[in-house]
Design a protein around this motif. Sequence first.
Motif, PDB file in Angstrom:
ATOM      1  N   ASN A  88       0.849  -1.207   0.071  1.00 48.77           N
ATOM      2  CA  ASN A  88       0.103   0.261   0.189  1.00 48.77           C
ATOM      3  C   ASN A  88       0.452   0.969   0.305  1.00 48.77           C
ATOM      4  O   ASN A  88       1.669   1.529   0.738  1.00 48.77           O
ATOM      5  N   GLN A  89       0.795   2.020  -1.110  1.00 47.31           N
ATOM      6  CA  GLN A  89       1.460   3.436  -0.795  1.00 47.31           C
ATOM      7  C   GLN A  89       1.393   4.056   0.181  1.00 47.31           C
ATOM      8  O   GLN A  89       2.286   4.834   0.326  1.00 47.31           O
ATOM      9  N   SER A  90       0.440   3.882   0.670  1.00 51.23           N
ATOM     10  CA  SER A  90       0.352   5.782   2.109  1.00 51.23           C
ATOM     11  C   SER A  90       0.887   5.176   2.764  1.00 51.23           C
ATOM     12  O   SER A  90       1.724   5.567   3.468  1.00 51.23           O
ATOM     13  N   GLY A  91       0.666   3.464   3.516  1.00 52.89           N
ATOM     14  CA  GLY A  91       1.126   3.225   4.359  1.00 52.89           C
ATOM     15  C   GLY A  91       2.511   3.575   4.238  1.00 52.89           C
ATOM     16  O   GLY A  91       3.333   3.517   4.748  1.00 52.89           O
ATOM     17  N   ARG A  92       3.157   2.660   2.862  1.00 54.28           N
ATOM     18  CA  ARG A  92       4.893   2.946   3.048  1.00 54.28           C
ATOM     19  C   ARG A  92       5.145   4.221   2.791  1.00 54.28           C
ATOM     20  O   ARG A  92       6.089   4.385   3.575  1.00 54.28           O
ATOM     21  N   SER A  93       4.754   5.528   2.424  1.00 55.60           N
ATOM     22  CA  SER A  93       4.547   6.611   2.260  1.00 55.60           C
ATOM     23  C   SER A  93       4.776   7.160   3.419  1.00 55.60           C
ATOM     24  O   SER A  93       5.967   8.252   4.075  1.00 55.60           O
ATOM     25  N   LEU A  94       4.237   6.929   4.374  1.00 56.71           N
ATOM     26  CA  LEU A  94       4.003   7.889   6.024  1.00 56.71           C
ATOM     27  C   LEU A  94       5.448   6.965   6.195  1.00 56.71           C
ATOM     28  O   LEU A  94       5.663   7.628   7.191  1.00 56.71           O
ATOM     29  N   ARG A  95       5.597   5.880   6.493  1.00 57.35           N
ATOM     30  CA  ARG A  95       6.367   5.403   7.132  1.00 57.35           C
ATOM     31  C   ARG A  95       7.852   6.548   6.446  1.00 57.35           C
ATOM     32  O   ARG A  95       8.093   6.494   7.446  1.00 57.35           O
ATOM     33  N   GLN A  96       8.064   6.296   5.648  1.00 57.35           N
ATOM     34  CA  GLN A  96       9.817   6.672   5.099  1.00 57.35           C
ATOM     35  C   GLN A  96       9.631   7.600   4.477  1.00 57.35           C
ATOM     36  O   GLN A  96      10.435   8.394   3.705  1.00 57.35           O
ATOM     37  N   GLY A  97       8.038   8.219   4.512  1.00 53.23           N
ATOM     38  CA  GLY A  97       7.779   9.709   4.177  1.00 53.23           C
ATOM     39  C   GLY A  97       8.553  10.461   2.882  1.00 53.23           C
ATOM     40  O   GLY A  97       9.054  11.323   2.587  1.00 53.23           O
ATOM     41  N   THR A  98       8.854   9.232   1.504  1.00 57.63           N
ATOM     42  CA  THR A  98       8.592   9.233   0.742  1.00 57.63           C
ATOM     43  C   THR A  98       7.666   8.988  -0.292  1.00 57.63           C
ATOM     44  O   THR A  98       7.416   7.593  -0.244  1.00 57.63           O
ATOM     45  N   THR A  99       7.288   8.921  -1.765  1.00 61.52           N
ATOM     46  CA  THR A  99       6.528   8.241  -2.112  1.00 61.52           C
ATOM     47  C   THR A  99       6.486   7.674  -3.673  1.00 61.52           C
ATOM     48  O   THR A  99       5.903   7.394  -4.035  1.00 61.52           O
ATOM     49  N   ASN A 100       7.952   8.044  -3.825  1.00 59.75           N
ATOM     50  CA  ASN A 100       8.392   7.148  -5.165  1.00 59.75           C
ATOM     51  C   ASN A 100       8.072   7.813  -6.208  1.00 59.75           C
ATOM     52  O   ASN A 100       7.297   6.912  -7.553  1.00 59.75           O
ATOM     53  N   VAL A 101       6.875   9.602  -6.242  1.00 60.85           N
ATOM     54  CA  VAL A 101       5.865   9.727  -7.085  1.00 60.85           C
ATOM     55  C   VAL A 101       6.931  11.041  -7.670  1.00 60.85           C
ATOM     56  O   VAL A 101       7.205  11.967  -7.314  1.00 60.85           O
ATOM     57  N   ILE A 102       7.455  11.110  -8.557  1.00 60.59           N
ATOM     58  CA  ILE A 102       7.122  12.598  -9.431  1.00 60.59           C
ATOM     59  C   ILE A 102       6.327  13.037 -10.198  1.00 60.59           C
ATOM     60  O   ILE A 102       5.857  12.755 -11.068  1.00 60.59           O
ATOM     61  N   GLY A 103       6.444  14.471 -10.160  1.00 63.31           N
ATOM     62  CA  GLY A 103       4.880  14.949 -10.812  1.00 63.31           C
ATOM     63  C   GLY A 103       5.238  16.659 -11.638  1.00 63.31           C
ATOM     64  O   GLY A 103       6.340  16.832 -11.434  1.00 63.31           O
ATOM     65  N   PHE A 104       4.784  16.147 -12.754  1.00 64.14           N
ATOM     66  CA  PHE A 104       4.295  17.214 -14.283  1.00 64.14           C
ATOM     67  C   PHE A 104       3.642  17.896 -14.001  1.00 64.14           C
ATOM     68  O   PHE A 104       2.948  17.578 -14.893  1.00 64.14           O
ATOM     69  N   THR A 105       4.404  19.519 -13.225  1.00 62.36           N
ATOM     70  CA  THR A 105       2.989  19.687 -13.990  1.00 62.36           C
ATOM     71  C   THR A 105       2.794  20.753 -15.689  1.00 62.36           C
ATOM     72  O   THR A 105       3.956  21.368 -15.603  1.00 62.36           O
ATOM     73  N   ILE A 106       1.847  20.906 -15.757  1.00 63.44           N
ATOM     74  CA  ILE A 106       1.711  21.874 -17.000  1.00 63.44           C
ATOM     75  C   ILE A 106       0.204  22.250 -16.885  1.00 63.44           C
ATOM     76  O   ILE A 106      -0.724  22.382 -15.870  1.00 63.44           O
ATOM     77  N   GLU A 107       0.348  23.341 -17.945  1.00 67.71           N
ATOM     78  CA  GLU A 107      -0.733  23.663 -17.894  1.00 67.71           C
ATOM     79  C   GLU A 107      -1.745  23.925 -18.944  1.00 67.71           C
ATOM     80  O   GLU A 107      -1.545  23.854 -19.957  1.00 67.71           O
ATOM     81  N   THR A 108      -3.350  23.870 -18.249  1.00 64.43           N
ATOM     82  CA  THR A 108      -4.378  23.567 -19.557  1.00 64.43           C
ATOM     83  C   THR A 108      -3.931  24.480 -20.192  1.00 64.43           C
ATOM     84  O   THR A 108      -5.481  24.904 -21.058  1.00 64.43           O
ATOM     85  N   ASN A 109      -4.262  25.868 -19.681  1.00 63.31           N
ATOM     86  CA  ASN A 109      -4.569  27.045 -20.972  1.00 63.31           C
ATOM     87  C   ASN A 109      -3.740  26.754 -21.752  1.00 63.31           C
ATOM     88  O   ASN A 109      -3.590  26.638 -23.095  1.00 63.31           O
TER      89      ASN A 109
END
Lengths: 343, 343
Positions: free
Chosen positions: A47-68
Amino acid sequence: MSIKALAQHLNISIGTVSRALNGRADVNPETRKRVLAAAEALGYVPNQSGRSLRQGTTNVIGFTIETNIETKSQGDTFFMSVFDGVQTVFARHQLDLVVLPCSSEDDPFDHVRRVVSRQFVDGLFISATQRVDPRIDFLIERGIPFVTLGRSQSGGEHSWIDMDFEGVAAGAVARLVARGHRRIALANTASGINLSYIFEDSYRRALAEHGIDYDPDIVMRGEITERGGYAICDRLLALPDRPTAVVLVNESLAIGIYRRLHDAGLMPGRDMAIIGLRQSPQARFLSPTLTCHRLSLHDVGVELAQSLLATMPAYRDHYPQGVTQKIWPMELVPGESDPPLGG
Amino acid sequence: MSIKALAQHLNISIGTVSRALNGRADVNPETRKRVLAAAEALGYVPNQSGRSLRQGTTNVIGFTIETNIETKSQGDTFFMSVFDGVQTVFARHQLDLVVLPCSSEDDPFDHVRRVVSRQFVDGLFISATQRVDPRIDFLIERGIPFVTLGRSQSGGEHSWIDMDFEGVAAGAVARLVARGHRRIALANTASGINLSYIFEDSYRRALAEHGIDYDPDIVMRGEITERGGYAICDRLLALPDRPTAVVLVNESLAIGIYRRLHDAGLMPGRDMAIIGLRQSPQARFLSPTLTCHRLSLHDVGVELAQSLLATMPAYRDHYPQGVTQKIWPMELVPGESDPPLGG
DNA sequence: CGTTGCACCGCAAACGTTTACGGTGCGATG
DNA sequence: CATCGCACCGTAAACGTTTGCGGTGCAACG
């Protein structure tokens, strides 16, 4: 299907299961095999939440874009290709890429702030950098790893990748001058995005180098869309001393410009030389073909990913280069849209 | 800045802080005000992992897209507009949209499976539905809320939204027949995506209705890109009994077809009638203008979002309609690319 | 005054992980 | 045979939340 259920199904402790799955050393090879087999059989996925909570890391990288509209004008497949490149790198490190579209009703800064403070991602790519971009200062202050796609004048040292707009503008002017043009217009974006300043500065310097006076009347700013190109060409044609060539900050503009010229009974290239930016699928299919610049967006994506990992402590051993700044070269691809003047 | 720190800064218990922030009733209005003020001042934002772990919900909705060539031909702008529509709805419900690009090296089914089993999202949009699409059965079995953009023949009842490809194909054939055409080609995608079957079936039925024999030789399948359009037109021109009209499953094809016709000294419209699918910015700037169909992608996004919420128990009171299926109408926008034959 | 009801708040468990620490059993060593 | 070291495993705490339950104080009521 939690790790607890898996553990009691195997009659061993939770801790051992966790160690077995995470490849730690102090676990019997035999039990490790049993654990892995059971996990596979029961379809256990941590479970991602459990893991993230424990190790303070999500293994997810975001890429922001604008839809304008301004981002949309990148049109075609710009971001898709970049994402693909990013993911080829991330796949090797069990990282997930998620794209975080900032709606046109939302403020890009608020958007980034929300994303970061919810501790959603371990790192971030941001695109469409403004000349002064509060997002950059914010991310530095918060200390979260990020790379921008596009330079900025904001704040401190950070990693970025940008395209060689200077080179394009300078090269385009030089090429047009060599082909006999002296009255060279510029079609730029009206947004506060940083590249517009870079592009225009370089254009001005290139003109100066060739002893051509800068004329603000033929520096156009507008929407970098097909429609915007049409409007810009409209204004160019209405000028008393019409330019013989135009350099574009974006290839979508070319489509509108071609159309406007056709509507006036003029022919792109012969009646107005045009140099576009990137060799997009559409640009490739204009007729006459557009002179523009080769750029592998997939490779840009790969570089972005590597650059981000280099700023993340956990990956320092794989990517030791640290903070990097890179101007991505763009190679001119000759087309039929900028023949020699009068030739 | 955790809720614990916030609580001891206020000298009250964690539970009360949580209740105050979440707008529960049993908390003194006075203390609630204090809590909100302190949270604002200290910049407290609840940790997503902690919250998800506790309540088993993430408030995140995923949107899977594929970054391969077939999807790319839709272009970024297609999805950007849809995302924007989705987000206008989600913003009202504190939901976050994340886009999950499936790289070209990855399998779409595995991709969905990974996303779901990591319990990353509360709901999912999936696009580019195949005729038989294992993702749909999987999602139904797992019981996670989803809506597909595109129909499928797979499995059980689920919500979807699709464009009216039948209407477009039938309408296009009828219009062309009314304008004197009898030999009408079809330019379809070669992928297993479901819409290709729908489109072709409808085309065949429409031909039959008008007493025209189906000729497999003029049903083309290829890449739905500019390049693919060029290749398809190439094959059409090489036929002994050349069609006088062609109906496109995608407007990117038009660009390649126009180019191929130009290269042959032919003129789109006059020498080959063309009806495209969607009125994209590029299509709008073709010359002669392409006859195609109006479609508000923003509205499609809005509808997608509402449809998804309607399948989520937590939102049943706001969106009670349950499972919905909707074929989105597309209105023909006349252009210059399909004039009467010989006229 | 004793009781009841209510508004408000604290306590503690629980969600699913990871990991430091300590404990067990066993072979090797003196 | 006593001791040591090591390989392996179990225990339990911790991450940041939410929430059921119970407890306090106080006003109202009989």
